[in-house]
Design an enzyme around this catalytic site. Sequence first.
Site, PDB file in Angstrom:
ATOM      1  CG  ASP A 535      -0.210  -0.117   2.526  1.00  0.00           C
ATOM      2  OD1 ASP A 535       0.488   0.847   2.885  1.00  0.00           O
ATOM      3  OD2 ASP A 535      -0.312  -1.165   3.206  1.00  0.00           O
ATOM      4  CG  ASP A 549       5.366 -15.165  -0.037  1.00  0.00           C
ATOM      5  OD1 ASP A 549       6.374 -14.444  -0.165  1.00  0.00           O
ATOM      6  OD2 ASP A 549       4.915 -15.503   1.076  1.00  0.00           O
ATOM      7  CD  GLU A 615      18.851 -23.448 -16.444  1.00  0.00           C
ATOM      8  OE1 GLU A 615      17.627 -23.594 -16.503  1.00  0.00           O
ATOM      9  OE2 GLU A 615      19.585 -24.073 -15.643  1.00  0.00           O
TER      10      GLU A 615
HETATM   11  C1  GLA Z   1       7.167 -14.524   3.961  1.00  0.00           C
HETATM   12  C2  GLA Z   1       7.833 -13.760   2.839  1.00  0.00           C
HETATM   13  C3  GLA Z   1       8.831 -14.650   2.147  1.00  0.00           C
HETATM   14  C4  GLA Z   1       9.844 -15.131   3.132  1.00  0.00           C
HETATM   15  C5  GLA Z   1       9.162 -15.841   4.275  1.00  0.00           C
HETATM   16  C6  GLA Z   1      10.137 -16.187   5.370  1.00  0.00           C
HETATM   17  O1  GLA Z   1       6.333 -15.512   3.482  1.00  0.00           O
HETATM   18  O2  GLA Z   1       6.900 -13.244   1.951  1.00  0.00           O
HETATM   19  O3  GLA Z   1       9.444 -13.966   1.094  1.00  0.00           O
HETATM   20  O4  GLA Z   1      10.590 -14.042   3.600  1.00  0.00           O
HETATM   21  O5  GLA Z   1       8.137 -15.042   4.844  1.00  0.00           O
HETATM   22  O6  GLA Z   1       9.539 -16.813   6.426  1.00  0.00           O
END
Ligand code: GLA
Length: 728
Positions: A535, A549, A615
């Site tokens: 935000d 994530d 890669e």
């Molecule tokens: C969250 C964050 C991740 C990672 C984990 C660690 O889920 O979004 O990127 O840092 O915590 O526990």
Amino acid sequence: MAIQVKEGKETLFTIQTKHTTYQMKTDAYGVLQHLWYGATIKGDMSYLLDYPDVGFSGNIYEAGNQRTYSLNTLPQEYACEGVGDYRISAVAVTHADGSNALDLRYQSYTIKKGKYAIQGLPAVYAAEKEAETLEIVLKDTASSVQVTLRYGVLPELDVLTRCVSISNLGDTTVQLTKAASLCLDVPYGKWEWMHFYGRHAMERIPERMPLLHGIQESSSTRGTSSHHQNPSVLLCSPDCTETSGSCIGAVFLYSGSFQTKIEYDQMRQTRLIMGLHPDLFRWELKPQETFDTPEVLFSYSENGMETLSHRFHKAIREHVCRGKYQLAERPILINNWEATYFDFNEEKILHIAQEAARLGVDMLVLDDGWFGKREDDNSGLGDWFVNEKKLKGGLDSLVSKIKALGMKFGIWFEPEMVSEDSDLYRCHPNWAIEIPGRKPMRGRYQLLLDMTNPDVQEYLYERISDILSSTDISYVKWDMNRSISDWYTALLPAERLGEMPHRYVLGIYALLERLTSAFPNVLFEGCSGGGGRFDAGMLYYCPQIWCSDDTDAYERTIIQYGTSFFYPTSTVGSHVSVVPNHQTGRITPMKSRAVTAMAGSFGYELDLNLLSEAEKEAVQQQIQQFKQYGSLIHNGKYYRLSNPMESNYAVWEFVSEDQKEVLVQGMIFRTEANMVRYCVPLRGLDKNCIYRLKDGTSYSGSALMKGGILLPKSWGDYYPVSLYFVGE
Ligand code: GLA
């Protein structure tokens, strides 16, 4: 002067930005009516006000037998509760006698140079010559409640801000039960609305819907702005596209629970309210006290959503984000989370760092697990002391080795949390948020610290600053991995507990302000299970936020598409990770993962040692590319060339301010046999300029914009697109 006031029996307030006008007027009864927000107009728009005699729409007492004057039908600038406007309201109080009516009438106004600031809260800032502030004071007819409406005007950027201060000038205590920041009546026109919903690892999916008669809402009661609905909203005309039609956009500069409500009423009028979520808000206003709401940033475009997005991108990047990294090139980082999770030691981290350094990565970020007793997510939160079992020589030893590789070092914290299995909890169980006599809700096994408690804030400041001063740390990832419930603190009396959710957010802001001021060279990246607190409030302290994530390149095209409506690319933390992807199992080509991650603040989240030689070479090229394109990606204008939820490809474009550099990137999702190539018109180019690709082919700007460009012939799924044009 952007703010013009015509005083008289009725006072007319007109705010002009480069392409928009905002207008309001006090009427014969001192009620402040909203007249206009839209394209630039001249003159007094009150001729559009209708005064119908609508049954069951009562009349204020002073109107006598004039049945046509009703607060329930007239557009209000800041709608009150309890005095006959039955639409959604912006503000509500409970007086000492238990009554809750508020009838605000005009008192006075002030115009100031520059943009106002709000004590303890994030707010748009600007140089004195870039902005003006209008303050309009309203007062209740029967009590001593006074409301000051504040308008920040940035005329060149075509954006406005609003916030409100509510004061109790009387001698008895008043309870504030609702205090929205934005109340916008749009009396005419047919509108649709768009909000951004989602869940953990799938945030900010745009959803556009017609406005139905009645109330529609987008909100969070989670104590954070949430993965589930973002504090941003669009009203758009049904014919509104990226490049045409009317739209109004608003974002809330706030990181806690919020509510956006839209009502389409009996008169076909639309009212938009945005602010603190009233279900989680109560504030005791003692005599002579004032409450300041957080701020909303908003804008209107008559040329579609692209123009609106450009204004928000500029305003957020240049007038919300702060600090050394606000406009600076961001380090390309490698984060060990998806590479190791909790299973690492100094050797493993160094092994990852060595290869990353060799391939050109700028910074290593050590994620969760470096502190306390933290072998999994069951314990250790709160114990911000280095775990020397994992990092044998301590943090400084690791950091010196990383620095010797020519890399910077960054580190993860989740300051607001405590594990029950931690020394902190054992020592200060009363610092956790728990209701006496009730088992607390746990999220990811953890509890929250009471951020309203000055001792908690002090502890966190000391621990974090101690770590940051112990060695050379260039970056902090500030995480927050659960929703809040069980609101209780012994520090507030029972009748004031309703203040806690807002005080919690004020506590985080105070701590962030202290830490970012004490460590001005550290880049702070926000995070909440990815994008659960993405935000504009957080962006005031952290110029980038881990977007999600979900690192799956295909799903990221949708998440980043939704994010792009309000938030600039530079704020979007985005990394290349391994395949099969850890969240979806999907396999996408390396190049597609890279173009998607490049539409953000770029990095890697894998062990580069495990890649093939080919890669690794690709990684080196990607890093060189990001070094080359990074400034264009972060400072250029961003164009959504497709809607990835509706087409078989996601393509976006960056154009430099001087229109001489153009980067088109994205991916084609599915390939078919004998597939017809897609033709995509570009936008924002100089029609008279000749644009050349690396292979020497050239096109006129007009051709690229009118005729378009053929996307490459794809092979396999999630096929990457990357076309870089230089204008001559
Ligand atoms: C969250 C964050 C991740 C990672 C984990 C660690 O889920 O979004 O990127 O840092 O915590 O526990």
